[in-house]
Design an enzyme around this catalytic site. Structure first.
Site, PDB file in Angstrom:
ATOM      1  CG  HIS A  73      -2.008   0.935   1.092  1.00 56.03           C
ATOM      2  ND1 HIS A  73      -1.917   2.092   1.755  1.00 56.03           N
ATOM      3  CD2 HIS A  73      -3.204   0.981   0.580  1.00 56.03           C
ATOM      4  CE1 HIS A  73      -3.166   2.824   1.393  1.00 56.03           C
ATOM      5  NE2 HIS A  73      -4.055   2.221   0.850  1.00 56.03           N
ATOM      6  CB  VAL A  97       0.815   5.771   2.891  1.00 62.04           C
ATOM      7  CG1 VAL A  97       1.607   6.753   2.355  1.00 62.04           C
ATOM      8  CG2 VAL A  97      -0.238   5.359   1.782  1.00 62.04           C
ATOM      9  CB  CYS A 154      -9.111   1.276   6.973  1.00 62.83           C
ATOM     10  SG  CYS A 154      -7.826   0.276   5.892  1.00 62.83           S
TER      11      CYS A 154
END
Length: 179
Positions: free
Chosen positions: A77, A83, A87
């Site tokens: 990601h 990053v 969530c």
């Protein structure tokens, strides 16, 4: 009927080993709140937890996560632009609300129910050193189902990068714990 305090006496802070033990169901008894196991455990320690702290005087939790460039989410990601998914920061705060509900003596398994508003204004990258989560309880309803509502924020190296309002976590009782 046995409750969480029949298995664990509340402490004002918890180490990583303590949190891992909680993830194995070792603190609040069978059928009661527990933290997830790694890699979904999103904190390394709880530095403060209280029944009457926070802006509303109804309890608070402060936890920290040490950031290392080899954390699992940085590889996926996003490739070339790593990053931590936002969530996961929100999930960490839900984890803290559920933990607080068990810690404060309510029976049942924790489940995130919702959130009123989330704002993101920064990133957690491999260069970040530490994340601090701050959760302030503002309403707790104890009855057939326990419901906790809290506000929270995520700080990356001391800078507030996420806020969440009206996070809701419920404790669902099973037959094992009197539900």
């Amino acid at each position: 009927m046995l409750g969480p305090h029949d298995f664990h006496s509340p402490q004002p802070s918890y180490s990583r080993d303590d949190l891992l033990q909680s993830g194995r169901g070792g603190y609040f008894g069978p059928g009661n709140a527990q933290l997830p196991a790694p890699p979904m455990l999103m904190m390394d320690r709880i530095t403060e937890i209280s029944m009457d702290g926070g802006a509303h005087g109804k309890g608070h939790v402060i936890a920290e996560l040490d950031i290392h460039p080899n954390l699992w989410f940085f590889d996926c990601h996003f490739p070339g632009d790593p990053v931590m998914p936002g969530c996961l920061g929100l999930d960490a705060m839900w984890q803290m609300v559920g933990y607080w509900l068990g810690w404060s003596g309510s029976p049942g398994k924790g489940r995130a129910i919702g959130v009123g508003e989330v704002k993101f204004r920064g990133d957690i990258t491999p260069q970040t050193r530490q994340v601090r989560y701050e959760v302030e309880m503002h309403r707790v309803k104890r009855g057939a189902m326990t419901l906790g509502m809290a506000d929270g924020r995520v700080l990356a190296d001391g800078e507030c990068i996420y806020t969440a309002k009206a996070m809701k976590v419920g404790l669902i009782r099973s037959a094992q714990n009197g539900g």
